[in-house]
Design a protein around this motif. Structure first.
Motif, PDB file in Angstrom:
ATOM      1  N   TRP A  99       4.442   0.314   2.963  1.00 30.81           N
ATOM      2  CA  TRP A  99       4.415  -1.023   2.385  1.00 30.81           C
ATOM      3  C   TRP A  99       3.118  -1.732   2.762  1.00 30.81           C
ATOM      4  CZ3 TRP A  99      10.058  -2.581   4.005  1.00 30.81           C
ATOM      5  CH2 TRP A  99      10.963  -1.894   3.186  1.00 30.81           C
ATOM      6  N   ALA A 100       2.542  -2.457   1.810  1.00 32.77           N
ATOM      7  CA  ALA A 100       1.235  -3.080   2.031  1.00 32.77           C
ATOM      8  C   ALA A 100       1.304  -4.205   3.063  1.00 32.77           C
ATOM      9  CB  ALA A 100       0.680  -3.602   0.701  1.00 32.77           C
ATOM     10  N   VAL A 101       2.301  -5.069   2.956  1.00 36.96           N
ATOM     11  CA  VAL A 101       2.412  -6.234   3.845  1.00 36.96           C
ATOM     12  C   VAL A 101       3.851  -6.342   4.329  1.00 36.96           C
ATOM     13  CG1 VAL A 101       2.179  -8.738   4.041  1.00 36.96           C
ATOM     14  CG2 VAL A 101       0.559  -7.447   2.627  1.00 36.96           C
ATOM     15  N   VAL A 102       4.039  -6.450   5.632  1.00 38.55           N
ATOM     16  CA  VAL A 102       5.356  -6.683   6.221  1.00 38.55           C
ATOM     17  C   VAL A 102       5.198  -7.759   7.294  1.00 38.55           C
ATOM     18  CG1 VAL A 102       7.318  -5.721   7.453  1.00 38.55           C
ATOM     19  CG2 VAL A 102       6.082  -4.308   5.800  1.00 38.55           C
ATOM     20  N   LEU A 103       5.720  -8.940   7.035  1.00 40.17           N
ATOM     21  CA  LEU A 103       5.646 -10.064   7.967  1.00 40.17           C
ATOM     22  C   LEU A 103       7.055 -10.380   8.452  1.00 40.17           C
ATOM     23  CD1 LEU A 103       3.160 -12.400   6.037  1.00 40.17           C
ATOM     24  CD2 LEU A 103       2.631 -10.729   7.815  1.00 40.17           C
ATOM     25  N   LYS A 104       7.368  -9.975   9.666  1.00 45.33           N
ATOM     26  CA  LYS A 104       8.691 -10.236  10.228  1.00 45.33           C
ATOM     27  C   LYS A 104       8.790 -11.691  10.681  1.00 45.33           C
ATOM     28  CE  LYS A 104       9.026  -5.459  11.872  1.00 45.33           C
ATOM     29  NZ  LYS A 104       9.192  -4.584  13.051  1.00 45.33           N
ATOM     30  N   TYR A 150       5.452   1.879 -13.749  1.00 47.71           N
ATOM     31  CA  TYR A 150       5.495   0.990 -12.595  1.00 47.71           C
ATOM     32  C   TYR A 150       6.891   1.013 -11.967  1.00 47.71           C
ATOM     33  CZ  TYR A 150       1.172  -0.809 -14.646  1.00 47.71           C
ATOM     34  OH  TYR A 150      -0.101  -0.912 -15.159  1.00 47.71           O
ATOM     35  N   GLY A 151       6.996   0.443 -10.767  1.00 44.77           N
ATOM     36  CA  GLY A 151       8.282   0.293 -10.104  1.00 44.77           C
ATOM     37  C   GLY A 151       8.732   1.492  -9.308  1.00 44.77           C
ATOM     38  N   HIS A 152       7.802   2.391  -8.925  1.00 46.31           N
ATOM     39  CA  HIS A 152       8.164   3.537  -8.096  1.00 46.31           C
ATOM     40  C   HIS A 152       8.116   3.114  -6.622  1.00 46.31           C
ATOM     41  CE1 HIS A 152       7.866   6.208 -11.584  1.00 46.31           C
ATOM     42  NE2 HIS A 152       6.762   5.545 -11.901  1.00 46.31           N
ATOM     43  N   TYR A 153       9.260   3.141  -5.963  1.00 50.37           N
ATOM     44  CA  TYR A 153       9.348   2.609  -4.604  1.00 50.37           C
ATOM     45  C   TYR A 153       8.690   3.557  -3.599  1.00 50.37           C
ATOM     46  CZ  TYR A 153      12.449  -1.025  -6.234  1.00 50.37           C
ATOM     47  OH  TYR A 153      12.958  -2.119  -6.889  1.00 50.37           O
ATOM     48  N   LYS A 154       8.032   2.953  -2.625  1.00 49.45           N
ATOM     49  CA  LYS A 154       7.344   3.699  -1.580  1.00 49.45           C
ATOM     50  C   LYS A 154       8.150   3.650  -0.286  1.00 49.45           C
ATOM     51  CE  LYS A 154       3.632   1.162  -1.813  1.00 49.45           C
ATOM     52  NZ  LYS A 154       2.258   0.640  -1.603  1.00 49.45           N
ATOM     53  N   PRO A 155       7.933   4.615   0.627  1.00 48.32           N
ATOM     54  CA  PRO A 155       8.600   4.546   1.940  1.00 48.32           C
ATOM     55  C   PRO A 155       8.183   3.281   2.696  1.00 48.32           C
ATOM     56  CG  PRO A 155       7.644   6.725   1.567  1.00 48.32           C
ATOM     57  CD  PRO A 155       7.143   5.853   0.465  1.00 48.32           C
ATOM     58  N   ALA A 156       9.038   2.848   3.612  1.00 50.70           N
ATOM     59  CA  ALA A 156       8.770   1.605   4.342  1.00 50.70           C
ATOM     60  C   ALA A 156       7.461   1.676   5.122  1.00 50.70           C
ATOM     61  CB  ALA A 156       9.935   1.302   5.290  1.00 50.70           C
ATOM     62  N   SER A 157       7.061   2.864   5.554  1.00 53.61           N
ATOM     63  CA  SER A 157       5.814   2.995   6.313  1.00 53.61           C
ATOM     64  C   SER A 157       4.575   2.748   5.465  1.00 53.61           C
ATOM     65  CB  SER A 157       5.733   4.387   6.946  1.00 53.61           C
ATOM     66  OG  SER A 157       5.792   5.395   5.935  1.00 53.61           O
ATOM     67  N   ALA A 212      -0.853 -12.711   0.010  1.00 51.31           N
ATOM     68  CA  ALA A 212       0.382 -12.105   0.509  1.00 51.31           C
ATOM     69  C   ALA A 212       0.289 -11.809   2.000  1.00 51.31           C
ATOM     70  CB  ALA A 212       0.683 -10.828  -0.266  1.00 51.31           C
ATOM     71  N   GLN A 213      -0.882 -11.440   2.494  1.00 50.95           N
ATOM     72  CA  GLN A 213      -1.044 -11.158   3.917  1.00 50.95           C
ATOM     73  C   GLN A 213      -0.812 -12.398   4.775  1.00 50.95           C
ATOM     74  OE1 GLN A 213      -4.936  -9.408   4.098  1.00 50.95           O
ATOM     75  NE2 GLN A 213      -4.187  -7.333   3.660  1.00 50.95           N
ATOM     76  N   ARG A 214      -0.963 -13.575   4.177  1.00 54.96           N
ATOM     77  CA  ARG A 214      -0.638 -14.817   4.886  1.00 54.96           C
ATOM     78  C   ARG A 214       0.796 -15.259   4.623  1.00 54.96           C
ATOM     79  NH1 ARG A 214      -5.452 -16.248   2.281  1.00 54.96           N
ATOM     80  NH2 ARG A 214      -4.299 -17.754   1.002  1.00 54.96           N
ATOM     81  N   GLY A 215       1.502 -14.533   3.749  1.00 57.16           N
ATOM     82  CA  GLY A 215       2.873 -14.898   3.422  1.00 57.16           C
ATOM     83  C   GLY A 215       2.974 -16.098   2.513  1.00 57.16           C
ATOM     84  N   TYR A 252       5.465  -7.192   0.776  1.00 49.46           N
ATOM     85  CA  TYR A 252       4.683  -7.123  -0.461  1.00 49.46           C
ATOM     86  C   TYR A 252       4.162  -5.700  -0.617  1.00 49.46           C
ATOM     87  CZ  TYR A 252       0.869  -7.958  -3.791  1.00 49.46           C
ATOM     88  OH  TYR A 252       0.028  -7.904  -4.868  1.00 49.46           O
ATOM     89  N   GLY A 253       4.219  -5.181  -1.839  1.00 44.63           N
ATOM     90  CA  GLY A 253       3.720  -3.828  -2.100  1.00 44.63           C
ATOM     91  C   GLY A 253       4.747  -2.758  -1.802  1.00 44.63           C
ATOM     92  N   LYS A 254       6.036  -2.995  -2.137  1.00 51.35           N
ATOM     93  CA  LYS A 254       7.064  -1.982  -1.908  1.00 51.35           C
ATOM     94  C   LYS A 254       7.040  -0.882  -2.961  1.00 51.35           C
ATOM     95  CE  LYS A 254      10.632  -4.707  -1.805  1.00 51.35           C
ATOM     96  NZ  LYS A 254      12.041  -5.108  -1.679  1.00 51.35           N
ATOM     97  N   SER A 255       6.436  -1.154  -4.115  1.00 49.86           N
ATOM     98  CA  SER A 255       6.418  -0.168  -5.189  1.00 49.86           C
ATOM     99  C   SER A 255       4.978   0.118  -5.596  1.00 49.86           C
ATOM    100  CB  SER A 255       7.223  -0.668  -6.392  1.00 49.86           C
ATOM    101  OG  SER A 255       6.666  -1.869  -6.899  1.00 49.86           O
TER     102      SER A 255
END
Length: 472
Positions: free
Chosen positions: A285-290, A276-283, A161-164, A258-261
């Motif tokens: 999130w495990a992986v964010v690839l813009k 499962y499925g509890h959403y986390k704040p955007a800060s 996921a870190q490589r997208g 990846y890793g929003k919940s």
């Protein structure tokens, strides 16, 4: 391990229980060989001398990690407590349990009632220290194996996921292509619907107002008709959750996330329960690839949308809030100059009354004195005069811009209706071909196909009527 001829006759007179389990529904559907081998343990029990054999297979598709309830395992434990079970048969220790508490509770009960544990390697007597030690080691190895498998799987998924490159599930409007990877859904009707949602939100600034305007235009949105496979869809009237899910999803801004919940663990009735499925704040999130893929909007617009949605949802002091209707001009738009709270509107007098702006929050929540209260007619009139004076120099440009926006809106609406009509004609043609290919003698099938054809023809007529109305 005890040998077969050392199983007491009293134990052989009891029933033997064959416990059958697989961890997931996919294993139940695909790993048929494992099922067959587990059910064959009935013959193994009879070879050891048991005449009465019972199969417990209620836990097919349930994990043994302790995170979910297992009614079959609980029934096995209850039967052991009654003393009617002489042996428990399993393919291997991991079939019975992959967590220490359940495994050792089972061994404790078997030792107390003098029951045996049988697998493909032999017969074990939990009442004997050596056999109990060996069974304990098997259970510990099974639990350790589950932890290793999970850690290996999660780390591999995270690295990919870190490589997208991890093919996560994508929202409406995107598909994973076999040849060139992630891209827009080829359905142009779906693409235009998503773009229309973002365009309306840019114009109206409220998710609910977007929903109301799209319902007025008769816009539809796809709903999966095949469960979680996401292959076939039914187009139904759009709902609020469709609008808000699109506006809040960063995937439409070209970001791979990846890793929003997260999962949460609780102790319920002395047992571990995971949800499962509890959403986390955007800060968090495990992986964010813009700029990972082509988006329907840019990342800056996505951030502005989130700020506007947050302001609309909570109505914080100094934030933007859309009006709620009524005769007043400024409901929800002005704040108290003393406490900073948003003013509320009330109507006094007979009939529809006249608007009155009040600072009511402090009085309602903390019984404080009202900061201010004033007639809304004079305030609305003053704001109207100032607004007209401000736009007077550019009245012609504003009128032309309004006309252009109106024409664009009408063109977009006409385009959406034309796409609906095109889809309806295709479905009608498909229903006609299915009806023509059916054997007329098979009335049960022919009648259903005829009703489906008639329903699609009615939808074509509805779309044609809507298009004619828009064109007029």
């Amino acid at each position: 391990m005890t040998s077969g001829n050392l199983i007491p006759t009293a134990v052989l007179k009891r029933k033997a229980v064959v416990y059958v389990r697989q961890s997931t529904q996919a294993q139940v559907q695909l790993n048929l060989e494992s099922q067959r081998r587990q059910y064959e343990l009935v013959d193994v029990a009879r070879r050891w001398g048991f005449r009465k054999v019972e199969v417990i297979d209620e836990d097919l598709g349930r994990t043994a990690s302790g995170a979910v309830e297992r009614p079959g395992f609980e029934r096995l434990v209850d039967d052991l407590c009654t003393g009617h079970v002489g042996a428990v048969l399993c393919l291997e220790a991991s079939r019975l349990s992959r967590n220490g508490p359940d495994w050792h509770r089972l061994l404790e009960l078997c030792g107390e009632v003098d029951a045996r544990v049988i697998d493909l390697d032999g017969v074990y007597d939990p009442g004997l220290p050596n056999d109990r030690l060996l069974l304990g080691m098997k259970g510990s190895i099974s639990e350790f194996e589950l932890g290793v498998l999970r850690a290996r799987m999660y780390e591999a998924a995270r690295a990919k996921a870190q490589r997208g490159e991890l093919r996560i599930s994508v929202p409406f409007g995107y598909v994973w292509h076999r040849d060139y990877g992630l891209g827009f859904d080829p359905d142009m009707r779906l693409q235009e619907t998503i773009r229309l949602i973002f365009a309306r939100f840019r114009e109206l600034g409220s998710a609910r107002q977007v929903l109301i305007s799209m319902i007025d235009d008769g816009v539809h949105f796809p709903r999966p008709s095949d469960g979680k496979k996401m292959v076939s869809f039914d187009w139904v009237p759009i709902r609020y959750r469709n609008v808000i899910s699109i506006l809040k999803n960063p995937f439409y801004a070209g970001a791979y996330v990846y890793g929003k919940s997260e999962k949460r663990t609780e102790i319920v009735d002395g047992r571990v329960r995971k949800s499962y499925g509890h959403y986390k704040p955007a800060s968090e999130w495990a992986v964010v690839l813009k700029d990972h893929h082509e988006g329907y909007i840019g990342w800056s617009e996505y951030e502005r949308n989130q700020e506007l949605l947050a302001a609309n949802a909570y109505g914080k002091a100094g934030g933007v809030k859309s009006g709620r209707g009524g005769r007043a001009l400024l409901p929800g738009l002005i704040s108290c100059g003393r406490c900073g709270r948003r003013l509320v509107v009330m109507y006094a007098g007979r009939g529809q009354g006249y608007p009155v702006y009040r600072c009511e929050r402090g009085n309602l929540m903390m019984a404080q004195a009202r900061c201010m209260s004033f007639n809304g007619f004079r305030t609305d009139a003053a704001v109207t005069r100032e607004a007209l004076e401000a736009v007077a120099p550019m009245a012609i440009e504003a009128a032309l811009e309004a006309e252009r926006m109106q024409l664009e809106s009408e063109a977009k609406r006409r385009q959406m209706i034309e796409m609906d009509l095109q889809q309806a004609r295709y479905e009608a043609s498909l229903a006609e071909r299915r009806y023509a290919a059916c054997d007329p003698e098979n009335r049960l099938i022919a009648a259903q196909l005829e009703r489906s054809w008639e329903a699609t023809l009615r939808r074509v007529e509805t779309c044609e009527a809507r298009l004619s109305e828009v064109q007029r």
